[in-house]
Design an enzyme around this catalytic site. Structure first.
Site, PDB file in Angstrom:
ATOM      1  N   LYS A 121       0.828  -1.208   0.000  1.00 33.09           N
ATOM      2  CA  LYS A 121       0.000   0.000   0.000  1.00 33.09           C
ATOM      3  C   LYS A 121       0.860   1.254   0.000  1.00 33.09           C
ATOM      4  CE  LYS A 121      -1.607   1.926   3.673  1.00 33.09           C
ATOM      5  NZ  LYS A 121      -2.308   2.267   4.930  1.00 33.09           N
ATOM      6  N   ASP A 139      -6.343   0.716   0.884  1.00 27.94           N
ATOM      7  CA  ASP A 139      -6.359   0.999   2.317  1.00 27.94           C
ATOM      8  C   ASP A 139      -7.688   0.534   2.905  1.00 27.94           C
ATOM      9  OD1 ASP A 139      -8.232   2.840   1.476  1.00 27.94           O
ATOM     10  OD2 ASP A 139      -7.013   4.598   1.920  1.00 27.94           O
TER      11      ASP A 139
END
Length: 218
Positions: A121, A139
């Site tokens: 991420k 996320d």
């Protein structure tokens, strides 16, 4: 799970709701963004925003960090969740930047993920925001939206979500989609009291959507 065209429709409608969505966290260079993404894990934007300016002033570059210590870094970020681990990550990754990359934040996924505290991420955020590369970060907001709107299966992993999104929308939209979904997740598709059904365009004719790309006009 929605078929490709229907899932694409939902994402495009979210993007239309937030056509000007941009990262809210201010930074001046990739190293500052690196520290921000490390701090942001399992923490609120508000808690990071409160500490980042003093952190940036004290540690303008990796050299300043390694001349300090994790314990000193802690004093600047102690109001952020998991601050002890994050202080260690900032310290270790700064040393790695100096040792492997001449003190500069690298701009490839493999090199970014070699840094302590940087996972997929965070690497995608850095690639897209700092280096303007096509990348899509998954996320908690993206995960919640994709599962609630059946863009992915309920048990999909972050990697599977990334693969699904990057398969159904063009690469040129990945960064925009991520930012729009963050805003949508904060304001509409929230963890509690979701307001998604107040936006019928997300659901209307979802099985009869035009598969052509409607976003260039936005």
């Amino acid at each position: 799970m929605l078929k490709k065209e229907s899932a694409q429709h939902v994402i495009y409608e979210i993007m239309k709701l937030y056509p000007d969505a941009i990262p809210t966290m201010r930074y001046q260079n990739p190293f500052q963004l690196l520290m921000v993404v490390i701090l942001s894990a399992q923490a609120t934007d508000e808690s990071v925003a409160k500490v980042k300016d003093q952190l940036f002033e004290r540690y303008p570059d990796p050299q300043a960090v390694i001349e300090s210590s994790p314990e000193e870094i802690e004093t600047y970020i102690k109001t952020v969740g998991l601050y002890r681990n994050k202080a260690k990550y900032i310290y270790k990754s700064s040393g790695q930047l100096l040792k492997k990359f001449d003190g500069k934040v690298p701009n490839t996924r493999k090199e970014l993920e070699s840094l302590t505290g940087i996972g997929p991420k965070s690497a995608n955020i850095l690639l897209n925001v700092a280096f303007n590369q096509d990348a899509f970060a998954v996320d908690t907001h993206v995960t919640r939206i994709c599962k609630h709107h059946k863009i992915v299966d309920e048990n999909a992993t972050p990697k599977q979500i990334e693969e699904r999104i990057t398969e159904i929308i063009p690469a040129k939209y990945w960064g925009r989609a991520h930012q729009a979904m963050i805003s949508f997740g904060k304001e509409i598709c929230t963890p509690r009291n979701m307001k998604c059904h107040d936006y019928p365009q997300l659901y209307e004719n979802i099985e009869e959507v035009d598969p052509t790309d409607p976003m260039d006009a936005v």
